[in-house]
Design an enzyme around this catalytic site. Structure first.
Site, PDB file in Angstrom:
ATOM      1  N   SER A   1       0.823  -1.214   0.000  1.00 61.24           N
ATOM      2  CA  SER A   1       0.000   0.000   0.000  1.00 61.24           C
ATOM      3  C   SER A   1       0.855   1.260   0.000  1.00 61.24           C
ATOM      4  CB  SER A   1      -0.902   0.007   1.233  1.00 61.24           C
ATOM      5  OG  SER A   1      -0.098   0.040   2.401  1.00 61.24           O
TER       6      SER A   1
ATOM      7  N   CYS B   1       2.714  -7.159   1.518  1.00 60.53           N
ATOM      8  CA  CYS B   1       1.715  -6.533   2.377  1.00 60.53           C
ATOM      9  C   CYS B   1       0.852  -7.637   2.978  1.00 60.53           C
ATOM     10  CB  CYS B   1       0.861  -5.594   1.511  1.00 60.53           C
ATOM     11  SG  CYS B   1      -0.518  -4.835   2.386  1.00 60.53           S
ATOM     12  N   ASN B   2       0.824  -7.713   4.299  1.00 57.57           N
ATOM     13  CA  ASN B   2       0.007  -8.744   4.958  1.00 57.57           C
ATOM     14  C   ASN B   2      -1.468  -8.560   4.636  1.00 57.57           C
ATOM     15  OD1 ASN B   2       1.837 -10.163   7.273  1.00 57.57           O
ATOM     16  ND2 ASN B   2       2.508  -8.082   6.889  1.00 57.57           N
TER      17      ASN B   2
ATOM     18  N   CYS C   1       2.767  -6.504   9.994  1.00 57.30           N
ATOM     19  CA  CYS C   1       2.510  -5.498   8.950  1.00 57.30           C
ATOM     20  C   CYS C   1       3.885  -5.048   8.476  1.00 57.30           C
ATOM     21  CB  CYS C   1       1.734  -4.316   9.531  1.00 57.30           C
ATOM     22  SG  CYS C   1       1.678  -2.873   8.427  1.00 57.30           S
TER      23      CYS C   1
HETATM   24  N1  DGL Z   1       2.172  -2.922   4.844  1.00 59.75           N
HETATM   25  C1  DGL Z   1       0.776  -3.286   4.924  1.00 59.75           C
HETATM   26  C2  DGL Z   1       0.653  -4.620   5.653  1.00 59.75           C
HETATM   27  O1  DGL Z   1       1.612  -5.355   5.700  1.00 59.75           O
HETATM   28  C3  DGL Z   1       0.043  -2.117   5.490  1.00 59.75           C
HETATM   29  C4  DGL Z   1      -1.379  -2.085   5.238  1.00 59.75           C
HETATM   30  C5  DGL Z   1      -2.019  -0.739   5.245  1.00 59.75           C
HETATM   31  O2  DGL Z   1      -1.888  -0.047   4.255  1.00 59.75           O
HETATM   32  O3  DGL Z   1      -2.705  -0.429   6.223  1.00 59.75           O
HETATM   33  O4  DGL Z   1      -0.378  -4.985   6.159  1.00 59.75           O
END
Ligand code: DGL
Length: 265
Positions: free
Chosen positions: A9, A72-73, A186
């Site tokens: 994201s 991204c999780n 995250c």
């Molecule tokens: N880096 C994303 C993850 O691993 C973030 C998600 C977000 O944009 O809130 O979940």
């Protein structure tokens, strides 16, 4: 050889990209930060699915990527099964909170998982957590607002939110009933690990997924006969402000790309 696409994201996936570049120095990478549409984690599955599809299609059409890493999780949880079904010829690697190594190495059996609300509310996460029922006590800590603060490099908000969520993740220690392991579920959070560490004893272990995902990507590429022996490289793209992504890459990871381009997905 074609590049490997990596997306998140926003800047969080840079923590995965660093591990990928260390593990696969001969590969070319295209990193896409969907900054104009971040954060994903507090917006629901339909939104994340739509964005993940658009970004994947753009990476395929624009770069002919030979593999995709969903760094991204939240996007992995919501969309990876659909992306795999829609692009069966494309090897796709995703990630999920690293509960398995956390449970395997925790001495107290008390673990906290910091992640987005979307990841922690998903059926995929519930299944993963439940597979350790009876083996470990696993507490979920949804960190609302932390991704937004990291994206905006809002140091005051980062500091306040790290303090708040670490207080929720504790009490920390090695005694019975205390949390000795925190899973960073995250990809943004490893970028502020130093800030998180300020609120914990030095013995607290933080676990993230960068290195195992990079190793898995190597295995997947090898199995598909798609490992490159050439010169490595990196292109940074963003649906938002490209210079902000470049600054984030330089700030967080000392990454300086060979070429950067703006893009909209
Ligand atoms: N880096 C994303 C993850 O691993 C973030 C998600 C977000 O944009 O809130 O979940």
């Amino acid at each position: 050889m074609k590049p490997i696409g990596v997306f998140d994201s926003g800047v969080g996936g840079l923590s995965v990209l660093a591990a990928l570049r260390a593990e696969l120095p001969h590969e070319r990478f295209v990193y896409f930060a969907d900054t104009a549409f971040a954060p994903y984690g507090e917006r629901g599955d339909a939104y994340v699915i739509e964005r993940s599809r658009k970004v994947t299609e753009q990476l395929i059409a624009g770069h002919g990527i030979k593999a995709l890493v969903v760094a991204c999780n939240t996007a992995t949880t919501a969309a990876i099964h659909l992306l795999r079904a829609e692009h069966p010829a494309l090897p796709i690697v995703g990630l999920e909170p690293a509960l398995k190594p956390a449970v395997a190495t925790s001495r107290t059996g008390h673990i906290s998982v910091m992640a987005t609300r979307g990841t922690l509310a998903s059926a995929k996460y519930a299944g993963l957590r439940d597979s350790f029922a009876g083996t470990a006590s696993i507490r979920a800590v949804p960190c609302d607002g932390l991704v937004k603060a990291i994206e905006g490099f809002d140091t005051q908000a980062i500091s306040a939110l790290c303090a708040r969520y670490m207080a929720e993740a504790g009490p920390f220690g090695d005694a019975t009933g205390e949390v000795d392991t925190v899973v960073l579920g995250c990809t943004h959070y490893p970028l502020v690990k130093n800030q998180l560490q300020r609120h914990a004893p030095p013995t607290l272990r933080f676990i993230d997924t960068g290195a195992p995902v990079a190793q898995q990507t190597r295995r997947v590429l090898a199995a598909a006969g798609r490992l490159s022996g050439g010169e490595g490289g990196l292109i940074l793209q963003s649906s938002g402000d490209r210079s902000a992504l470049e600054a984030a890459a330089a700030r967080w990871l000392q990454i300086s790309p060979q070429g950067t381009t703006a893009a909209s997905a």
